[in-house]
Design a protein around this motif. Structure first.
Motif, PDB file in Angstrom:
ATOM      1  N   HIS A 256      18.240  64.061   5.619  1.00 48.27           N
ATOM      2  CA  HIS A 256      19.024  63.619   5.093  1.00 48.27           C
ATOM      3  C   HIS A 256      20.324  63.939   5.242  1.00 48.27           C
ATOM      4  O   HIS A 256      21.692  63.661   5.143  1.00 48.27           O
ATOM      5  N   SER A 257      20.485  65.131   5.349  1.00 49.06           N
ATOM      6  CA  SER A 257      21.739  65.887   5.804  1.00 49.06           C
ATOM      7  C   SER A 257      22.419  64.775   6.763  1.00 49.06           C
ATOM      8  O   SER A 257      23.652  64.959   6.812  1.00 49.06           O
TER       9      SER A 257
ATOM     10  N   ASP B 291      23.623  61.954   6.480  1.00 52.12           N
ATOM     11  CA  ASP B 291      24.669  61.952   5.758  1.00 52.12           C
ATOM     12  C   ASP B 291      26.437  62.455   5.592  1.00 52.12           C
ATOM     13  O   ASP B 291      27.480  61.837   5.697  1.00 52.12           O
TER      14      ASP B 291
END
Length: 65
Positions: A35-36, A39
């Protein structure tokens, strides 16, 4: 979907492809890392991302051997 990720990490460990001993914790780390990356990538296009950054992230966080 998270349960699918936990089972995938467990399958890797069962097959001797992961040194992990806690599939839930390893899957959590992997989930957070992915997810990082998702993003950060679009908002940091000038960052010199290694071409294999996704593979490196998965290999290390899933403790793949």
């Amino acid at each position: 979907m998270f349960d699918v990720l936990v089972r995938a990490v467990q399958s890797c460990a069962d097959a001797g492809r992961s040194a992990g001993t806690n599939p839930f914790a390893d899957a959590t780390s992997l989930w957070i890392g992915l997810h990082s990356l998702a993003d950060l990538s679009p908002v940091s296009p000038m960052f010199p991302w290694p071409e294999d950054v996704l593979d490196r992230l998965v290999d290390r966080l899933a403790l793949l051997t």
